[in-house]
Enzyme design. Structure first.
Site, short mmCIF file in Angstrom:
data_model
loop_
_atom_site.label_atom_id
_atom_site.label_comp_id
_atom_site.label_asym_id
_atom_site.label_seq_id
_atom_site.Cartn_x
_atom_site.Cartn_y
_atom_site.Cartn_z
N LYS A 27 -4.07 -2.57 3.62
CA LYS A 27 -3.26 -3.19 2.23
C LYS A 27 -4.19 -4.46 2.03
O LYS A 27 -5.34 -4.80 2.99
CB LYS A 27 -2.21 -4.11 2.89
CG LYS A 27 -1.10 -2.98 3.30
CD LYS A 27 -0.09 -2.92 1.94
CE LYS A 27 1.00 -1.74 2.60
NZ LYS A 27 1.54 -1.12 1.14
N HIS A 44 1.30 10.20 4.24
CA HIS A 44 0.48 10.58 3.01
C HIS A 44 -1.06 11.16 3.55
O HIS A 44 -1.51 11.92 2.86
CB HIS A 44 0.40 9.34 1.96
CG HIS A 44 1.50 8.71 1.78
ND1 HIS A 44 2.76 9.44 1.33
CD2 HIS A 44 1.99 7.36 1.41
CE1 HIS A 44 3.73 8.77 1.06
NE2 HIS A 44 3.16 7.48 1.12
N LYS A 75 11.35 9.23 2.24
CA LYS A 75 10.80 8.77 3.59
C LYS A 75 11.26 7.21 3.95
O LYS A 75 11.73 6.60 3.00
CB LYS A 75 9.15 8.43 3.37
CG LYS A 75 8.77 7.39 2.50
CD LYS A 75 7.21 7.27 2.41
CE LYS A 75 6.74 6.56 3.78
NZ LYS A 75 6.35 5.12 3.18
N LYS A 123 -7.26 -0.84 -5.45
CA LYS A 123 -6.47 0.14 -5.14
C LYS A 123 -7.12 1.42 -5.47
O LYS A 123 -7.79 1.73 -6.52
CB LYS A 123 -5.25 0.19 -5.89
CG LYS A 123 -4.26 1.17 -5.76
CD LYS A 123 -2.97 1.28 -6.28
CE LYS A 123 -2.16 2.67 -6.08
NZ LYS A 123 -1.26 2.42 -4.96
N GLU A 138 -5.18 -0.19 -0.89
CA GLU A 138 -4.13 -0.83 -1.73
C GLU A 138 -4.73 -2.32 -1.97
O GLU A 138 -5.08 -2.90 -0.90
CB GLU A 138 -2.67 -0.70 -1.34
CG GLU A 138 -2.11 0.65 -1.24
CD GLU A 138 -0.67 0.40 -1.25
OE1 GLU A 138 -0.03 0.57 -1.91
OE2 GLU A 138 -0.35 0.69 0.12
N ASP A 141 3.64 3.77 8.09
CA ASP A 141 3.85 3.77 6.63
C ASP A 141 3.11 4.84 5.88
O ASP A 141 3.38 5.14 4.84
CB ASP A 141 3.68 2.42 6.26
CG ASP A 141 3.92 1.78 4.57
OD1 ASP A 141 5.23 2.37 4.26
OD2 ASP A 141 3.42 1.37 3.87
N LYS A 144 1.27 14.05 -6.59
CA LYS A 144 0.17 13.78 -7.33
C LYS A 144 -0.45 14.98 -7.73
O LYS A 144 -0.90 15.62 -6.66
CB LYS A 144 -0.41 12.64 -6.64
CG LYS A 144 0.31 11.43 -6.35
CD LYS A 144 -0.82 10.12 -5.75
CE LYS A 144 0.18 9.15 -5.22
NZ LYS A 144 0.30 8.00 -6.15
C1 BG6 Z 1 4.52 4.14 0.13
C2 BG6 Z 1 4.57 3.20 1.25
O1 BG6 Z 1 4.95 5.37 0.51
O2 BG6 Z 1 3.32 4.46 -0.74
C3 BG6 Z 1 3.98 1.62 0.37
O3 BG6 Z 1 5.69 2.63 1.88
C4 BG6 Z 1 2.66 2.19 -0.56
O4 BG6 Z 1 3.58 0.71 1.23
C5 BG6 Z 1 2.97 3.17 -1.46
O5 BG6 Z 1 2.47 0.73 -1.09
C6 BG6 Z 1 1.69 3.65 -2.21
O6 BG6 Z 1 2.07 4.63 -3.06
P1 BG6 Z 1 1.19 4.74 -4.42
O7 BG6 Z 1 1.84 5.96 -4.98
O8 BG6 Z 1 1.27 3.61 -5.32
O9 BG6 Z 1 -0.13 4.95 -3.86
#
Ligand code: BG6
Length: 519
Positions: free
Chosen positions: A373, A273, A181, A378, A249, A268, A215
């Site tokens: 963010k 996701h 991505k 998280k 996050e 993003d 995941k």
């Molecule tokens: C990425 C984003 O695709 O996923 C990031 O570009 C983000 O900004 C990350 O922090 C989060 O991934 P994970 O697996 O840590 O939840």
């Protein structure tokens, strides 16, 4: 809800070991000097070897502009595996892994360098004396996706990028292309990239990564929904009142200001996701668990998303940007203080959305998404709020049934229901029934990239996104972004780093009579 597995067994891993293993050939990673290869890809490959899922004839070629020989590359990758890997690194295991790891420099993007790569892969194929399944993984800046692919095609490396897996009728292995991505930045660029790549390799050999699909808990959405007979009858507008998806996050953009300024949280995280969560939660049962059947159902959900009405965008969309805060005593500088972010920035680091899926199953059920963010922790979860019992026999407002699917961390699920509070009165009290992966399976689930890399090496594209899926999600997101320009939500509301987002996000739910969960 806790199955009683002996602690020493790991059904997930043992199940994989029984049925799946990489095919002989090479995985060629473009962008091998980058962060992703160092932190995620190579550690994931090492874990696959640890779990005995990598064939000994699978070679890993790191391509970068660096002046590395194989040993320098191996030393760098070992650091990454030791720092970020899931499994312990012993000298013996590393020795076996290092043998398959080589570096190939491409500095000038010249035909000669690509021809040399082809020769190297051919030599490996001759050495292993088996048809090679070569997988080309683009972990480069997106501006290079099309150019590198064209070079690979020109060097003849996609000659056998044809549908199917394993040896073809002529005894040759097949090639595949994996693309990281972001896949485009809006509908037009995603379409253009699709067109470019599909002119070089067929869709069936093109694997677009969304690492959230790797995941375990995201895949479990399918098993949970379609392997149990008990939940699916309730999974619709007759019984579900609303659905809430949170992807939070705790870190800020952490030095990625220049990238993030161009992207924003919607591009993003939401376009890829979060829309995958939504699609897997809302989709109809596929006729089989196979790439096209699953993806066809996901696309239908994305196509059924009601476009945001630009005239009423504020009723369905809240954008936020964090300012300096110190959650838990740890200072996070404000987004505008990040290098690469101009003072007049209107990029969002948080978004809350109310969506409607206009189809038979979900008509009238609001879906609330919030993604941000610099949140307090998280956490990613999907919460299905069921309608309350039609008549309250026991008085009081004691809430309703909620099924919370915890994607990460503390992977698992909990079901909230009402019980009688012990004592002389008939009082209903909410309690939860909890399932935890760690407790039930005796091990944390494997990393997302382990599963996705293995699938790419095996030739299973079920957990990768298809061209129409990417375009359907970009279509909705592009319209949203167009709608907020010049509107009252163009300038993001502020929230302090370490809090659950701007006040407007609370108001968005309160207007409908709900409140966000505090996961
Ligand atoms: C990425 C984003 O695709 O996923 C990031 O570009 C983000 O900004 C990350 O922090 C989060 O991934 P994970 O697996 O840590 O939840």
């Amino acid at each position: 809800m806790t199955p009683n597995f002996a602690a020493a067994t790991n059904p997930l891993r043992d199940g994989l070991r029984r049925t799946r293993r990489s095919l002989p050939g090479a995985l060629v990673i473009f962008g091998a000097s980058g962060d992703l290869a160092h932190r995620k890809l190579v550690p994931a490959l090492f874990a696959l070897q640890h779990d005995d899922l990598l064939d000994d004839r699978t070679m890993i070629v790191g391509v970068s502009r660096r002046d590395w020989d194989d040993d320098a590359f191996r030393a760098r990758m070992r650091q990454g595996v030791e720092e970020f890997g899931r499994v312990p690194v012993t000298d013996a295991a590393w020795g076996r892994f290092a043998q398959r790891l080589v570096h190939h420099a491409i500095r000038e993007e010249s035909d000669a360098e690509y021809a040399a790569l082809r020769e190297r892969l051919a030599a490996h194929e001759a050495r292993i004396d088996a048809p090679a399944e070569n997988v080309f993984y683009l972990s480069t800046p997106p501006s290079l996706f099309a150019a590198v692919s064209r070079r690979l095609a020109a060097a003849g490396l996609f000659a056998n990028a044809v549908p199917g897996v394993g040896e073809d009728d002529a005894g040759r292995g097949r090639a595949r292309l994996v693309v990281e991505k972001p896949f485009g930045t809006d509908l037009a660029s995603a379409r253009a990239l699709n067109r470019d790549l599909i002119s070089l390799v067929p869709e069936s050999a093109l694997y677009r990564i969304d690492h959230y699909l790797g995941k375990e808990t995201v895949q479990n959405l399918l098993v949970f929904r379609f392997a149990n007979g008990m939940f699916e009858p309730l999974w619709n507008s007759r019984y579900v009142e609303h659905v809430e998806i949170t992807v939070a996050e705790s870190i800020g953009v952490a030095g990625r200001g220049a990238y993030f300024e161009e992207a924003g949280i919607v591009r993003d995280m939401v376009q890829n996701h979060v829309f995958q969560f939504l699609a897997l939660t809302a989709m109809e049962p596929p006729v089989e668990f196979a790439a096209d059947a699953v993806r066809t159902e996901k696309v239908k959900v994305l196509r059924a998303l009601r476009p945001i009405d630009p005239a009423r965008i504020a009723e369905s969309c809240v954008r936020g940007r964090y300012v300096r805060g110190a959650p838990g005593g740890k200072e996070i500088p404000g987004y505008l203080e990040e290098t690469g972010v101009p003072p007049g920035s209107t990029t969002e680091t948080y978004v809350a959305l109310r969506l409607w899926i206009d189809n038979w199953r979900w008509g009238g059920v609001p879906w609330y998404l919030r993604v941000g963010k610099a949140m307090p922790k998280k956490v990613s979860e999907i919460a299905i709020h069921f309608k309350p019992a039609p008549h309250r026999l026991f008085g009081g407002d004691v809430g309703q049934n909620v099924l919370a699917i915890r994607i990460q961390p503390d992977e698992g699920m909990s079901l909230r229901f009402l019980t009688k509070l012990p004592g002389p009165d008939m009082v209903a009290q909410p309690v939860t029934m909890d399932f935890r992966y760690g407790t039930s399976f005796g091990a944390a689930p494997p990393e997302a990239y382990e599963r996705l890399l293995l699938d790419a090496l095996i030739g299973d594209s079920t957990l990768f996104t298809r061209d129409d899926e990417v375009e359907a999600s970009w279509q909705w997101i592009t319209a949203l972004r167009d709608a907020w320009k010049g509107s009252s939500v163009e300038v993001p509301e502020t929230y302090e780093a370490g809090t659950w987002g701007p006040a407007g996000a609370d108001a968005l739910l309160e207007r409908d009579g709900y409140r966000w969960r505090r996961p």
